[in-house]
Design a protein around this motif. Structure first.
Motif, PDB file in Angstrom:
ATOM      1  N   ARG A 251       0.956  -1.336  -0.168  1.00 21.73           N
ATOM      2  CA  ARG A 251       0.019  -0.160   0.013  1.00 21.73           C
ATOM      3  C   ARG A 251       0.919   1.559   0.094  1.00 21.73           C
ATOM      4  O   ARG A 251       0.512   2.426   0.582  1.00 21.73           O
ATOM      5  N   ARG A 252       2.262   1.224  -0.394  1.00 20.53           N
ATOM      6  CA  ARG A 252       2.970   2.289  -0.662  1.00 20.53           C
ATOM      7  C   ARG A 252       3.930   1.994  -1.951  1.00 20.53           C
ATOM      8  O   ARG A 252       4.089   0.654  -2.240  1.00 20.53           O
ATOM      9  N   LEU A 253       4.514   2.977  -2.363  1.00 19.10           N
ATOM     10  CA  LEU A 253       5.574   2.809  -3.333  1.00 19.10           C
ATOM     11  C   LEU A 253       6.730   3.648  -3.224  1.00 19.10           C
ATOM     12  O   LEU A 253       6.765   4.692  -2.501  1.00 19.10           O
ATOM     13  N   PRO A 254       7.986   3.147  -3.749  1.00 14.80           N
ATOM     14  CA  PRO A 254       9.261   3.969  -3.313  1.00 14.80           C
ATOM     15  C   PRO A 254       9.145   5.343  -4.223  1.00 14.80           C
ATOM     16  O   PRO A 254       8.458   5.221  -5.385  1.00 14.80           O
ATOM     17  N   ASP A 255       9.745   6.280  -3.748  1.00 11.55           N
ATOM     18  CA  ASP A 255       9.597   7.521  -4.594  1.00 11.55           C
ATOM     19  C   ASP A 255      10.605   7.726  -5.388  1.00 11.55           C
ATOM     20  O   ASP A 255      11.713   7.031  -5.607  1.00 11.55           O
TER      21      ASP A 255
END
Ligand code: H76
Length: 439
Positions: free
Chosen positions: A255-259
């Motif tokens: 539920r998140r991604l690398p910048d």
């Protein structure tokens, strides 16, 4: 360097064909299906906004009471072929199925537990039917497996006594038996995605996590294992105490991604993200009005974002207790499939392009060195700025879907204005770049 007995085993990315296929697949479907689909987030008249597959925990339901749900497990609308066709039409190349979630209910007739499909009115081996149907559609099957098992009285959150240690040893043997059973019953499985491995009990038994990985790789040559299973000698998870990735791919992006600018380190290893369509619902929840529901283009943005940084994306679906999918999920699968039909060439078997991220969207790079621009944000200037790495120039650009020639003007060294298409495609679109690498 710290000496480790149970640290990372791979040096760099695996280059064998099985891992290459894992990588080339890029887009997967997560299926979270279990007893939790029956109450769908509501218990004793109270609706809980938390993740529906954790309802047992939110409502503090004792395991023996929770397991009475088995008497209601009868997914009469379940049709494995329909599920497989839905994933195929979405453009998913693999599916991750919850064989057993934290609740401990097994979608296969495990002989090591009384909490399985075999002890429900439905009886049938749902996992077996799913594996067969997905494989027949050419879709690889991955198994999600929760080590933490709320239904097993030998599970321990921590090891604080000799009794804990003896019980947890029994639990690890039970877990080994279930893993061997899954490998033997379903030998076409390509991956194990372990979850429920964050407790101190597991961190204090890093040896077992290394053993489980090795055991599965001996039973299923080529199988891939996620980093989330692993703890090293010192309890360090995902990356060992020497900073090396354990398992075959990093699996922390839930539920998140690398910048795309700050976190380019992830391009050094294989990784896979997974995402929910509501803010945080993996299992079926009856009330999707309780949180924001991502639109198809917002889901597609996350898929492309992951691939642009050399990762995979798994989009979650939470089937209903009756074995059908909610209309919103069917519509989403159709919308993603329509887009992937037109633009999948910029996704499947593509990787990080090593171009600096720009505001208009993302880059990916194909196997033959072609670079794709996936445009989500078309600027009023109608010029898409491209800064090429040193020694790389743009020879030609075209719209992927129509081959329309796209005008490219060099504005300064290694900087170009790529024109937008004459007619706005009205959806995220792809421009293919032919690049030249200086000798
Ligand atoms: C927390 C947690 C679990 N990890 C996600 C992949 C879902 O399975 C959720 O229940």
């Amino acid at each position: 360097e710290i000496y480790l007995k149970y640290g990372a085993t791979n040096e760099g990315k695996r280059q064998d064909s099985a891992m290459q296929k894992f990588r080339d697949n890029r887009l997967g479907v997560f299926i979270h299906w279990g007893l939790y689909a029956i109450p769908g987030g509501e218990w004793n008249g109270k609706v809980y906004a938390g993740a529906a597959e954790w309802l047992k925990s939110w409502a503090k339901v004792p395991s023996n009471e929770w397991m009475q749900l088995m008497s209601q497990w009868n997914p009469t609308k379940f049709d494995a072929k329909k599920w497989a066709v839905m994933a195929k039409e979405m453009g998913a190349k693999y599916v991750k199925i919850t064989t057993k979630h934290h609740e401990g209910f097994c979608l296969w007739p495990s002989k090591y537990s009384k909490y399985t499909v075999a002890s429900t009115p439905y009886k049938r081996d749902l996992l077996g039917e799913m594996v067969k149907a997905y494989n027949e559609e050419g879709i690889d099957v991955h198994f999600y497996f929760s080590v933490m098992d709320w239904s097993n009285s030998d599970y321990r959150y921590d090891i604080k006594s000799q009794e804990d240690s003896i019980a947890f040893s029994r639990f690890l043997e039970f877990t080994d038996n279930q893993l061997k059973e899954l490998a033997a019953r379903y030998p076409t499985v390509k991956d194990f995605w372990f979850d429920g491995t964050w407790d101190a009990s597991i961190k204090k038994n890093g040896w077992w996590t290394a053993h489980a990985e090795q055991m599965l790789k001996e039973l299923l040559p080529g199988v891939t294992i996620n980093s989330r299973l692993r703890a090293d000698d010192k309890g360090k998870r995902h990356f060992d105490s020497n900073g090396r990735l354990m398992g075959d791919y990093e699996s922390g992006y839930e539920r998140r991604l690398p910048d795309p600018v700050q976190d380019l380190k992830v391009t050094q290893w294989d990784w896979e993200a997974c995402m929910t369509v509501p803010e945080n619902q993996w299992g079926y929840h009856k009330d999707w009005s309780l949180s924001y529901i991502k639109t198809p283009f917002e889901v597609i943005d996350r898929i492309v974002h992951a691939v642009s940084m050399g990762g995979n994306m798994v989009v979650n679906f939470g089937p209903q207790a009756d074995g059908d999918f909610r209309p919103e999920e069917k519509a989403l699968a159709t919308a993603i499939g329509k887009w992937m039909q037109c633009y999948g060439k910029a996704i499947y078997a593509c990787d990080y392009a090593e171009f600096d991220k720009q505001d208009w969207g993302y880059y990916t790079r194909g196997k033959n060195g072609e670079v794709y621009m996936i445009v989500f944000n078309q600027p009023y200037s109608e010029r898409l700025i491209v800064k090429t790495p040193k020694g790389i120039s743009i020879e030609q650009a075209s719209l992927l879907t129509t081959n329309e020639n796209i005008v490219v003007v060099e504005t300064t060294r290694n900087e170009y204005n790529v024109s937008v298409p004459q007619k706005n495609p009205g959806e995220p679109y792809v421009i293919q770049l032919k690049i030249r690498v200086a000798e």
